[in-house]
Write a protein that holds these residues in place. Structure first.
Motif, PDB file in Angstrom:
ATOM      1  N   PRO A 281       4.812  -9.094  -2.031  1.00 44.87           N
ATOM      2  CA  PRO A 281       5.393  -8.878  -0.692  1.00 44.87           C
ATOM      3  C   PRO A 281       5.678 -10.215  -0.012  1.00 44.87           C
ATOM      4  O   PRO A 281       5.081 -11.236  -0.354  1.00 44.87           O
ATOM      5  CB  PRO A 281       4.275  -8.159   0.047  1.00 44.87           C
TER       6      PRO A 281
ATOM      7  N   LEU B 221       6.935 -11.348   9.282  1.00 40.20           N
ATOM      8  CA  LEU B 221       7.039 -12.238  10.445  1.00 40.20           C
ATOM      9  C   LEU B 221       7.867 -11.566  11.523  1.00 40.20           C
ATOM     10  O   LEU B 221       8.940 -11.033  11.255  1.00 40.20           O
ATOM     11  CB  LEU B 221       7.737 -13.540  10.060  1.00 40.20           C
ATOM     12  N   GLU B 222       7.369 -11.649  12.739  1.00 35.58           N
ATOM     13  CA  GLU B 222       8.088 -11.034  13.843  1.00 35.58           C
ATOM     14  C   GLU B 222       9.219 -11.939  14.316  1.00 35.58           C
ATOM     15  O   GLU B 222      10.202 -11.480  14.875  1.00 35.58           O
ATOM     16  CB  GLU B 222       7.129 -10.747  14.996  1.00 35.58           C
TER      17      GLU B 222
ATOM     18  N   ARG C 235      -4.790  -7.300   1.927  1.00 34.27           N
ATOM     19  CA  ARG C 235      -5.071  -6.061   2.669  1.00 34.27           C
ATOM     20  C   ARG C 235      -3.820  -5.212   2.833  1.00 34.27           C
ATOM     21  O   ARG C 235      -3.884  -3.992   2.795  1.00 34.27           O
ATOM     22  CB  ARG C 235      -5.627  -6.401   4.070  1.00 34.27           C
ATOM     23  N   MET C 236      -2.674  -5.878   3.032  1.00 32.93           N
ATOM     24  CA  MET C 236      -1.437  -5.132   3.307  1.00 32.93           C
ATOM     25  C   MET C 236      -0.869  -4.401   2.091  1.00 32.93           C
ATOM     26  O   MET C 236       0.032  -3.587   2.239  1.00 32.93           O
ATOM     27  CB  MET C 236      -0.361  -6.085   3.842  1.00 32.93           C
ATOM     28  N   VAL C 237      -1.339  -4.743   0.893  1.00 32.86           N
ATOM     29  CA  VAL C 237      -0.826  -4.026  -0.282  1.00 32.86           C
ATOM     30  C   VAL C 237      -1.887  -3.158  -0.947  1.00 32.86           C
ATOM     31  O   VAL C 237      -1.588  -2.425  -1.894  1.00 32.86           O
ATOM     32  CB  VAL C 237      -0.218  -4.986  -1.345  1.00 32.86           C
ATOM     33  N   SER C 238      -3.131  -3.219  -0.452  1.00 32.45           N
ATOM     34  CA  SER C 238      -4.174  -2.463  -1.149  1.00 32.45           C
ATOM     35  C   SER C 238      -4.165  -1.008  -0.704  1.00 32.45           C
ATOM     36  O   SER C 238      -3.929  -0.690   0.454  1.00 32.45           O
ATOM     37  CB  SER C 238      -5.536  -3.106  -0.898  1.00 32.45           C
ATOM     38  N   PHE C 239      -4.420  -0.130  -1.660  1.00 33.92           N
ATOM     39  CA  PHE C 239      -4.476   1.310  -1.353  1.00 33.92           C
ATOM     40  C   PHE C 239      -5.458   1.990  -2.285  1.00 33.92           C
ATOM     41  O   PHE C 239      -5.885   1.434  -3.269  1.00 33.92           O
ATOM     42  CB  PHE C 239      -3.083   1.945  -1.468  1.00 33.92           C
TER      43      PHE C 239
ATOM     44  N   ILE D  11      10.180  -6.165  11.920  1.00 36.80           N
ATOM     45  CA  ILE D  11       8.798  -6.141  12.411  1.00 36.80           C
ATOM     46  C   ILE D  11       8.776  -5.995  13.943  1.00 36.80           C
ATOM     47  O   ILE D  11       7.998  -5.209  14.488  1.00 36.80           O
ATOM     48  CB  ILE D  11       8.045  -7.427  11.977  1.00 36.80           C
TER      49      ILE D  11
ATOM     50  N   ARG E  92       7.322  -2.740  16.304  1.00 40.28           N
ATOM     51  CA  ARG E  92       6.458  -2.841  17.495  1.00 40.28           C
ATOM     52  C   ARG E  92       7.059  -2.071  18.677  1.00 40.28           C
ATOM     53  O   ARG E  92       6.367  -1.402  19.430  1.00 40.28           O
ATOM     54  CB  ARG E  92       6.275  -4.304  17.901  1.00 40.28           C
TER      55      ARG E  92
ATOM     56  N   PHE F 234      -0.419  -3.437   8.924  1.00 42.45           N
ATOM     57  CA  PHE F 234       0.688  -3.027   8.061  1.00 42.45           C
ATOM     58  C   PHE F 234       0.208  -2.623   6.674  1.00 42.45           C
ATOM     59  O   PHE F 234      -0.771  -3.172   6.161  1.00 42.45           O
ATOM     60  CB  PHE F 234       1.675  -4.187   7.874  1.00 42.45           C
ATOM     61  N   PHE F 235       0.928  -1.692   6.078  1.00 35.87           N
ATOM     62  CA  PHE F 235       0.804  -1.452   4.649  1.00 35.87           C
ATOM     63  C   PHE F 235       2.197  -1.605   4.059  1.00 35.87           C
ATOM     64  O   PHE F 235       3.157  -0.970   4.511  1.00 35.87           O
ATOM     65  CB  PHE F 235       0.249  -0.049   4.363  1.00 35.87           C
ATOM     66  N   LEU F 236       2.319  -2.490   3.063  1.00 37.54           N
ATOM     67  CA  LEU F 236       3.625  -2.764   2.459  1.00 37.54           C
ATOM     68  C   LEU F 236       3.691  -2.027   1.131  1.00 37.54           C
ATOM     69  O   LEU F 236       3.001  -2.387   0.176  1.00 37.54           O
ATOM     70  CB  LEU F 236       3.789  -4.275   2.264  1.00 37.54           C
TER      71      LEU F 236
ATOM     72  N   ARG G 153      -1.996   5.417   3.309  1.00 36.57           N
ATOM     73  CA  ARG G 153      -1.542   4.320   2.449  1.00 36.57           C
ATOM     74  C   ARG G 153      -1.221   4.838   1.041  1.00 36.57           C
ATOM     75  O   ARG G 153      -0.155   4.583   0.502  1.00 36.57           O
ATOM     76  CB  ARG G 153      -2.622   3.240   2.350  1.00 36.57           C
TER      77      ARG G 153
END
Lengths: 299, 299
Positions: free
Chosen positions: A219, A223-224, A295-299, B184, B188, B215-217, B256
């Motif tokens: 991933p 970024l905002e 964390r953002m890709v774990s499931f 992103i 929000r 987030f979850f990607l 997720r």
């Protein structure tokens, strides 16, 4: 182990809808070398003119980058100037003044020829060949490129591919190179051109690693606000090879993590003009984003 | 627990550069209900005309979909016809014949009003409201949409958002809805419109879940050949809610994994015209792709 980075060292004048920034330190080798420097020793090979600002030389040194291979020639440093639209995927080159870069031959100091990890950052394929002719027994060679070389130096590029372990390009370049609309099909074709590892950069959508054991889907760090994506691809590949060179153990396992480290460093690059935010980053800051990405890709 | 799916039931005539396929079973509710059916009981609410082919009714039944809420009216079934370019991201609508859909009021049979998991698949926001007015105490409500409703029913859509738990839309719709170029930032803003969970579909680039915990990607399953992406978004959201309804335990953790299950089912959808490949899929086949996706993102 130390990383050898060869590529362009440039002054970038970058215009966005929000700001203008003249003559920032840029070039593929600058971005990649700084990105790699967070993980271990880096040797940079490039060329600058006698107009190259002293603070930029000091910037390299602050990052403990060995610049004994950075040639200084009489004349002007390579200058690129470009403009981004509101949608930062659209970039327009305003001017390219090659200066001393036109006569660049990347001659490696003897101490650089034993490099284990070699990054052929984006420069003409003929120069990338010239570097490979000089290194002795590299453990891992990564080559990056850009659309320009697909248009003006395709033959040299195709001759380069069997000589590298990993080839990095973006999705539109992968399509252009293979005439395949589907990126996955394009990747399969690129393998047949030589490289064991193919890495396709997709900007905000991350990157794909294709390896003998299968795909790794990396991933991008969300970024905002994107300030300036110039050099993000170079930072990605610099962070990648820097991390890789710092690790022992199975290369392919390390390469997956290296993609994530590359993404993390690239995200800092996008948050400021040129190298302004990257150079303020710390290894701790990078590790934090790597954990967040995990964390953002774990499931 | 059982899933209630309300949306369009249509006949799709789909042209691609490679083939023409007249009057396939389609519509948001058809794709979503079949996708959800791999995980547990599904109730479908929609409308068809008296021209609706018997084999399509049987297809629903083979998937153990409760069609007691599928109304049959005198007239023609909703017919959509569209054409894809070589780059399948570009789609052109050739014809939209609403038929009996024009007078559709999604009245729920009494047995449907206690549904715990409700999917408001893509239909007019006013009809989505009408469904919510009838269900008693749903545990989780997901609403999908399309660009058309942003253009012609924005007010109704904005009124819907505080009433749903999760709102699903694609990246260009997210940009359009919020006037934000950055996805992103768009996410929000959408949270501020009401939904606790925002899911942005990005086609081949996967999907983003934005939840209170972050987030979850979610990656898309890499496909070398895309036959027909029609209904992929509906399959994604159908697979997602189907999986979610089948699990006990903390909702956000399940959500997720549900994104990954949605991606897996959507990948089958893209491999054939209409529902032809999805209907041949098995739970085992879906689980295999989920395991592959897990390997493709682990580092």
């Amino acid at each position: 182990m130390s990383v050898l980075v060869v590529g362009s060292t440039a002054l970038d004048s970058i215009k966005t809808p929000y700001r203008e920034n003249p003559r920032l330190l840029g070039g593929s080798a600058s971005h990649a070398a700084v990105a790699a420097s967070f993980f271990g020793p880096v040797k940079l090979v490039g060329i600058v003119g006698d107009d190259f600002p002293r603070p930029y030389r000091q910037l390299y040194l602050r990052h403990r980058i060995d610049i004994s291979g950075l040639q200084t020639a009489r004349g002007k440093t390579f200058h690129w100037s470009g403009e981004y639209e509101v949608n930062m995927n659209n970039r327009r080159t305003l001017a390219t003044e090659l200066g001393v870069f036109e006569a660049f031959t990347p001659t490696l100091p003897p101490s650089h020829r034993d490099a284990s990890f070699v990054l052929l950052a984006n420069i003409a394929p003929s120069l990338q060949h010239h570097v490979l002719d000089q290194v002795r027994r590299p453990r891992f060679v990564v080559a990056d490129t850009m659309d320009l070389w697909l248009n003006v130096a395709l033959k040299e590029l195709l001759r380069l591919l069997p000589r590298v372990d990993a080839f990095v390009l973006n999705d539109s370049e992968a399509r252009q190179l293979t005439q395949e609309d589907n990126v996955i099909s394009a990747v399969r074709r690129i393998h047949r051109l030589g490289p064991k590892y193919v890495i396709v950069k997709k900007g905000e959508h991350g990157a794909i690693l294709s390896a003998p054991s299968g795909f790794f889907l990396s991933p991008a760090y969300p970024l905002e606000r994107l300030v300036d994506p110039t050099g993000a691809g170079d930072s990605f590949v610099g962070g990648l090879i820097g991390y890789l060179a710092s690790r022992s153990g199975p290369l392919e396992v390390n390469l997956r993590r290296a993609m994530i480290y590359g993404s993390a460093v690239a995200s800092f690059c996008c948050q400021g003009f040129g190298l302004t935010v990257t150079t303020k980053t710390t290894r701790t800051g990078i590790e934090k984003r790597v954990r967040e990405l995990a964390r953002m890709v774990s499931f």
